[in-house]
Design an enzyme around this catalytic site. Sequence first.
Site, PDB file in Angstrom:
ATOM      1  CB  CYS A   2      95.705 -78.346   9.771  1.00  0.00           C
ATOM      2  SG  CYS A   2      97.447 -77.744   9.536  1.00  0.00           S
ATOM      3  NE  ARG A  27      91.137 -75.647  13.833  1.00  0.00           N
ATOM      4  CZ  ARG A  27      91.190 -76.754  14.844  1.00  0.00           C
ATOM      5  NH1 ARG A  27      90.033 -76.806  15.561  1.00  0.00           N
ATOM      6  NH2 ARG A  27      92.269 -77.597  15.004  1.00  0.00           N
ATOM      7  CD1 TRP A  76      99.558 -72.392  11.147  1.00  0.00           C
ATOM      8  CD2 TRP A  76      97.872 -70.828  10.889  1.00  0.00           C
ATOM      9  NE1 TRP A  76      99.725 -71.235  11.846  1.00  0.00           N
ATOM     10  CE2 TRP A  76      98.712 -70.409  11.786  1.00  0.00           C
ATOM     11  CE3 TRP A  76      96.605 -70.194  10.531  1.00  0.00           C
ATOM     12  CZ2 TRP A  76      98.557 -69.036  12.002  1.00  0.00           C
ATOM     13  CZ3 TRP A  76      96.445 -68.959  11.187  1.00  0.00           C
ATOM     14  CH2 TRP A  76      97.517 -68.445  11.794  1.00  0.00           C
ATOM     15  CG  ASN A 100      95.995 -80.277  12.997  1.00  0.00           C
ATOM     16  OD1 ASN A 100      96.962 -79.639  12.825  1.00  0.00           O
ATOM     17  ND2 ASN A 100      95.059 -80.010  13.756  1.00  0.00           N
ATOM     18  N   GLY A 101      99.168 -81.469  12.414  1.00  0.00           N
ATOM     19  CA  GLY A 101     100.324 -81.772  13.409  1.00  0.00           C
ATOM     20  C   GLY A 101     101.684 -81.718  12.355  1.00  0.00           C
ATOM     21  CD  GLU A 478     102.240 -58.892  27.095  1.00  0.00           C
ATOM     22  OE1 GLU A 478     102.449 -58.125  26.658  1.00  0.00           O
ATOM     23  OE2 GLU A 478     101.031 -59.501  26.679  1.00  0.00           O
ATOM     24  CE  LYS A 482      97.607 -58.811  26.660  1.00  0.00           C
ATOM     25  NZ  LYS A 482      98.660 -58.699  25.814  1.00  0.00           N
ATOM     26  CD  GLU A 485      96.383 -55.258  24.806  1.00  0.00           C
ATOM     27  OE1 GLU A 485      96.062 -55.339  23.431  1.00  0.00           O
ATOM     28  OE2 GLU A 485      96.962 -56.213  25.223  1.00  0.00           O
ATOM     29  CG  HIS A 501     115.950 -44.176  41.126  1.00  0.00           C
ATOM     30  ND1 HIS A 501     117.099 -43.777  41.583  1.00  0.00           N
ATOM     31  CD2 HIS A 501     116.243 -45.539  41.222  1.00  0.00           C
ATOM     32  CE1 HIS A 501     117.965 -44.537  41.910  1.00  0.00           C
ATOM     33  NE2 HIS A 501     117.567 -45.747  41.589  1.00  0.00           N
ATOM     34  CE  LYS A 597      95.385 -60.797  17.662  1.00  0.00           C
ATOM     35  NZ  LYS A 597      95.857 -60.959  18.899  1.00  0.00           N
TER      36      LYS A 597
HETATM   37  C1  AGP Z   1      98.977 -56.959  22.382  1.00  0.00           C
HETATM   38  O1  AGP Z   1      97.921 -57.456  23.061  1.00  0.00           O
HETATM   39  C2  AGP Z   1      98.298 -55.724  21.535  1.00  0.00           C
HETATM   40  N1  AGP Z   1      97.183 -56.313  20.881  1.00  0.00           N
HETATM   41  C3  AGP Z   1      99.478 -54.983  20.647  1.00  0.00           C
HETATM   42  O2  AGP Z   1     100.010 -54.472  21.303  1.00  0.00           O
HETATM   43  C4  AGP Z   1     100.113 -55.899  19.715  1.00  0.00           C
HETATM   44  O3  AGP Z   1     101.123 -56.667  20.403  1.00  0.00           O
HETATM   45  C5  AGP Z   1     100.945 -54.984  18.547  1.00  0.00           C
HETATM   46  O4  AGP Z   1     100.006 -54.127  18.118  1.00  0.00           O
HETATM   47  C6  AGP Z   1     101.690 -55.635  17.802  1.00  0.00           C
HETATM   48  O5  AGP Z   1     100.865 -56.386  17.101  1.00  0.00           O
HETATM   49  P1  AGP Z   1     101.962 -57.758  16.193  1.00  0.00           P
HETATM   50  O6  AGP Z   1     102.665 -58.399  17.093  1.00  0.00           O
HETATM   51  O7  AGP Z   1     100.851 -58.358  15.238  1.00  0.00           O
HETATM   52  O8  AGP Z   1     102.908 -56.822  15.325  1.00  0.00           O
END
Ligand code: AGP
Length: 602
Positions: A2, A27, A76, A100-101, A478, A482, A485, A501, A597
């Site tokens: 928040c 935020r 939030w 906030n918290g 993951e 990263k 991306e 394999h 995003k």
């Molecule tokens: C992760 O770094 C990416 N931005 C992407 O893979 C993301 O995780 C995926 O699009 C899922 O998004 P969500 O968690 O909002 O559903």
Amino acid sequence: MCGIVGYIGKQKTVDILLDGLKELEYRGYDSAGIALLNCEKISVYKALGKLSNLEEKIQHSNLCASYDLGIGHTRWATHGKPTELNAHPHLGEYSYVVHNGIIENYKELKEELLSHGHKFVSQTDTEVIVHLFEYYQNQFNDCTQAFQSTIKRLEGAYSILLISKACPHSIYFFKHGSPLIVARGNNENEVLFASSDAPLIGLCSEVVYLEDGFGGVASKEGIVFFNEALVSWSSLPTSKQFAQKEGFRFFMEKEIYEQSNVVSDTMLGRIFDNSIAFDELNASLMEGIREIKICACGTSYHAGLTASYLFERLAKVKCSVEIASEFRYKEPLLSNDTLFIVISQSGETADTLEALKMAKKNGLKSIVVCNVDNSSMTRVADYAILTRAGIEKGVASTKAFSTQVVVLWMLALYFAKYKKSIDTQTLQNEIHALREVPSALLVTNSVHERTKRLSKRYLHGHGFFFIGRDVFFPLALEGALKLKEISYLHAEGYPAGEMKHGPIALADPELFTIALMPQNLLYDKIKSNVEELSARDSTICAISPLSFELADDFIPTNLKNHYMLEFFEMLVVLQLFSMEISVRLGNDVDMPRNLAKSVTVE
Ligand code: AGP
């Protein structure tokens, strides 16, 4: 997370508060409000959604021109859905509070206050603060004593601003766990408050970044701290953009560093010595459930894969994980003894949302683990568990992932306790490890400097393998995602035991292998996999608490007594590694090419 603002002075209080809240919009929030005090008149305005809705309400009111002081808040949601009633400030009989918290013991305080005849109107934890203050004020007729008595009763994380007709020239403040800043304004007899720097820039030059346990009372006469001797003043950043990133170069960097704090919020009110609790659930939802199916995309899918090991290992429930875009069209066989869990930072990813709707249509119970309250998935799922990571602005997800894994680990223990699938000692050991996650996620200068130095050696190769076993396989996925991306370099996450394999045919000095080698889980197995690669001249970067002489590069992690703590510590290394490579390549870390995003279309 928040946002909080406060003002005492001669400028137009409502403008100062609204401008301050606008600086906190980054935020993320779902509602907002302000309370204004002029001698003995209190006015309050609240609105759901964007700040413009609040501004419109104020413009249409007969707001009198001058108010001596005021407080404001962007909410939030953590406890209680986003509604106007749940928006802050919260009112008692004659006082208002913004917070906030999370007040961990709000339920028992609420019961106590109800028994004294206090009336509650919201579902929030925050409302207990203002009623507790008035309970003590009615007894002591001394605002300072009433405020200090209130603070002593609170447990959890809280930064608070409180105003009252009982002391109409003052703002009471306290900080514990959530950030709060207090400042003397550039004009005479002026005091300002905010939960981060941005709202204060241009209005003051010196601030106090309050430490935990710091509080006091402010008025036109100045600021009186309850612990004056310990107060230290600091200068303020000069740029707002710099402030919104709170001094970091990118939002992604800020969010990597935030992980240690936000996972504490994720666990607040949910983790106890011998149990896990979710206000959002009732354990009976596990009645008749024989399988868990998880469905997600991208980073959230990796969190789901990680959880599948924990659900089977701890809750002894069969668990499968699906990529949402595949699940939707494979004509899946679904039965209503399956609990369907979707994971999504945004709560809006089209493929995951449609998969959730498919499960609902087939009569499955559903849970969404999500970071945005009131998003589409939280409205469709039977149950919604918020990760409380605060807004995540970097396209490459970081703190959303770590908070998702914490929620899912807690959920596995929640089900394990209900099913009695683990003994009390094991449960206590797991909970003890969970409590160590914030320190495992702490970013140390030495690790950041080491990944920064190392990154220059990994800019030019024909690709990366990230390898791991067990939960370190989804972690490897993951880490590879990263890197892909934000550096645009090719990388692949792979189960370490699978390299022989086929993929080992790629081994050569130009093939960089990032090996996740935890001490507490299958170390000897992963070690022999890496030796096979090293013997074929692959360039190895080992991440491990144990030194590994065959590695070309080595990032040491700390000895931990639980493999999941190694998981989180290695996660930070992988996030920093990809970010520093991206920086060296001159890419846009926060908004990498071709990506959004939230992928709200197929
Ligand atoms: C992760 O770094 C990416 N931005 C992407 O893979 C993301 O995780 C995926 O699009 C899922 O998004 P969500 O968690 O909002 O559903």
